[in-house]
Design a protein around this motif. Structure first.
Motif, mmCIF file in Angstrom:
data_model
loop_
_atom_site.group_PDB
_atom_site.id
_atom_site.type_symbol
_atom_site.label_atom_id
_atom_site.label_comp_id
_atom_site.label_asym_id
_atom_site.label_seq_id
_atom_site.Cartn_x
_atom_site.Cartn_y
_atom_site.Cartn_z
ATOM 1 N N PRO A 78 0.845 -1.197 0.000
ATOM 2 C CA PRO A 78 0.000 0.000 0.000
ATOM 3 C C PRO A 78 0.878 1.244 0.000
ATOM 4 C CG PRO A 78 0.135 -0.911 2.211
ATOM 5 C CD PRO A 78 0.895 -1.851 1.320
ATOM 6 N N ILE A 107 1.410 4.487 1.108
ATOM 7 C CA ILE A 107 0.886 5.349 2.166
ATOM 8 C C ILE A 107 1.421 6.770 2.054
ATOM 9 C CG2 ILE A 107 0.880 5.705 4.669
ATOM 10 C CD1 ILE A 107 0.842 2.661 4.977
ATOM 11 N N SER A 137 -4.526 4.899 -3.201
ATOM 12 C CA SER A 137 -5.931 5.172 -2.906
ATOM 13 C C SER A 137 -6.221 6.661 -3.038
ATOM 14 C CB SER A 137 -6.275 4.703 -1.491
ATOM 15 O OG SER A 137 -7.608 5.023 -1.165
ATOM 16 N N ARG A 160 -8.924 5.427 2.481
ATOM 17 C CA ARG A 160 -7.649 4.731 2.331
ATOM 18 C C ARG A 160 -7.475 3.582 3.313
ATOM 19 N NH1 ARG A 160 -2.474 8.464 2.111
ATOM 20 N NH2 ARG A 160 -3.557 9.081 0.208
ATOM 21 N N SER A 161 -7.733 3.809 4.588
ATOM 22 C CA SER A 161 -7.506 2.766 5.585
ATOM 23 C C SER A 161 -8.373 1.537 5.317
ATOM 24 C CB SER A 161 -7.769 3.307 6.995
ATOM 25 O OG SER A 161 -9.094 3.782 7.113
ATOM 26 N N TYR A 173 -7.013 -0.334 2.073
ATOM 27 C CA TYR A 173 -5.764 -1.048 2.318
ATOM 28 C C TYR A 173 -5.964 -2.257 3.230
ATOM 29 C CZ TYR A 173 -3.208 2.842 0.172
ATOM 30 O OH TYR A 173 -2.725 3.778 -0.711
ATOM 31 N N GLU A 198 -7.572 -5.107 1.077
ATOM 32 C CA GLU A 198 -6.689 -5.688 0.066
ATOM 33 C C GLU A 198 -5.506 -6.424 0.691
ATOM 34 O OE1 GLU A 198 -7.213 -5.928 -3.067
ATOM 35 O OE2 GLU A 198 -8.985 -4.645 -3.213
ATOM 36 N N ALA A 199 -5.074 -5.994 1.876
ATOM 37 C CA ALA A 199 -3.911 -6.608 2.521
ATOM 38 C C ALA A 199 -4.163 -8.042 2.960
ATOM 39 C CB ALA A 199 -3.483 -5.769 3.723
ATOM 40 N N THR A 234 5.542 -2.048 3.277
ATOM 41 C CA THR A 234 5.194 -0.630 3.253
ATOM 42 C C THR A 234 6.311 0.178 3.883
ATOM 43 O OG1 THR A 234 3.418 0.967 3.723
ATOM 44 C CG2 THR A 234 4.002 -0.566 5.484
ATOM 45 N N THR A 286 -4.036 4.456 8.860
ATOM 46 C CA THR A 286 -3.817 3.791 7.575
ATOM 47 C C THR A 286 -2.714 2.752 7.686
ATOM 48 O OG1 THR A 286 -4.508 5.781 6.381
ATOM 49 C CG2 THR A 286 -3.233 4.153 5.154
ATOM 50 N N ALA A 305 -3.190 -1.495 7.333
ATOM 51 C CA ALA A 305 -2.498 -2.353 6.370
ATOM 52 C C ALA A 305 -1.572 -3.351 7.041
ATOM 53 C CB ALA A 305 -1.706 -1.490 5.388
ATOM 54 N N SER A 316 -4.400 -6.559 8.971
ATOM 55 C CA SER A 316 -4.427 -7.569 7.911
ATOM 56 C C SER A 316 -4.143 -8.963 8.452
ATOM 57 C CB SER A 316 -3.390 -7.226 6.835
ATOM 58 O OG SER A 316 -2.078 -7.365 7.353
#
Length: 278
Positions: free
Chosen positions: A9, A11, A39, A108-109, A112, A115-116, A124, A135, A139, A143
């Motif tokens: 991600p 960031i 994002s 964004r948070s 991420y 998707e993580a 990252t 955020t 991630a 996750s």
């Protein structure tokens, strides 16, 4: 842990080229695929909630859309150029280092964190000034995956010399086990603990070294003294030993704000010259 798919991600929006470069170095080392994700806020939804539909709405919508598309295209061109520089194939290619870049709209948070969950490893950059953000936590911590935290402007990536910061937590135990494939390829592994374990340090040393030997991994062991600045002892030992990577603990309930050797990692994350596996 067999790493085939990495998620990165992006960031730090002002350091995208540096973070893409570092992520690609890691993917190349593991011969894995890496997905970069940027994002952007969905400004149309925001405007829709705050401004009645009118000529002003359409004008603002068009201006935002143009700016976002320009930034999206700029980021992709950066990604493409860095892939070319490092000889990384673009696309989903199994068995070799490859990469994709995508931009999604949304918070964004949330984007991420979702998707993580579909990767073997999260990569990252260190958060700005070493302070974990929502955020970053989304991630890296939420996750449930292991992560490699890159230092600012990482120009090379090696896993030859590794420092393990043992603090006796469930998290460091998990990090140690999940990094075993990395440790088996390392040339030098050194474990440090603090003097708070004086009463049990001999047992810890015996058990840790014995456990690693079951995996044909040899390591050295040392008890170190902490300072008044949390994270300083870990940084000093990292620099003194010229290590390439640190394996550390993250307390899930506190994100990565309190890890290895006790106390906050703000100082360490802000100053570390090497990546951290957790």
């Amino acid at each position: 842990m067999n790493i085939k798919k990495i998620f990165c991600p992006l960031i730090r929006t002002d350091e995208i080229e540096s973070d893409i470069y570092g992520g690609l170095l890691i993917a190349k080392k593991f011969e894995a695929h890496i997905d970069f994700l940027s994002s952007q806020m969905d400004f149309e939804s925001i405007l829709d909630m705050t401004i009645s539909r009118s000529n002003m709405f359409e004008s603002l919508k068009g201006a935002f859309a143009t700016e976002l598309n320009e930034q999206k295209n700029k980021n992709y061109q950066i990604f493409k150029r860095v892939c070319d520089d490092l000889g990384i194939s673009i696309g989903n290619i199994a068995g070799v280092a490859s990469a994709n870049f995508e931009t999604q709209n949304g918070i964004r948070s949330r984007v991420y964190e979702y998707e993580a969950k579909f990767c073997d490893l999260v990569v990252t950059a260190c958060p700005i000034k070493g302070e974990a953000t929502s955020t970053f936590d989304a991630a890296v911590v939420n996750s449930g995956k292991n992560a490699i935290i890159m230092p600012n402007s990482m120009k090379k990536f090696s896993m030859d010399n590794i420092l393990i910061g043992w603090n006796g937590t469930t998290s460091i135990s998990r990090s140690l086990t999940n990094s075993m494939s990395i440790l088996k390829k390392a040339k030098n592994i050194h474990i440090i603990v603090t003097k708070k374990y004086d009463n049990s340090v001999l047992d810890i040393k015996t058990r840790l070294l014995s456990y690693l030997e079951y995996h044909d991994v040899n390591a050295t062991f040392e008890v170190v003294t902490t300072t008044n600045i949390p994270g300083e002892a870990l940084l000093e030992n990292t620099l003194k030993g010229n290590f390439d990577m640190v394996i550390a603990s993250s307390y899930g309930e506190n994100g990565v704000k309190e890890i290895f050797l006790g106390g906050s990692t703000k100082y360490f994350l802000e100053n570390t010259p090497v990546p951290v596996f957790m």
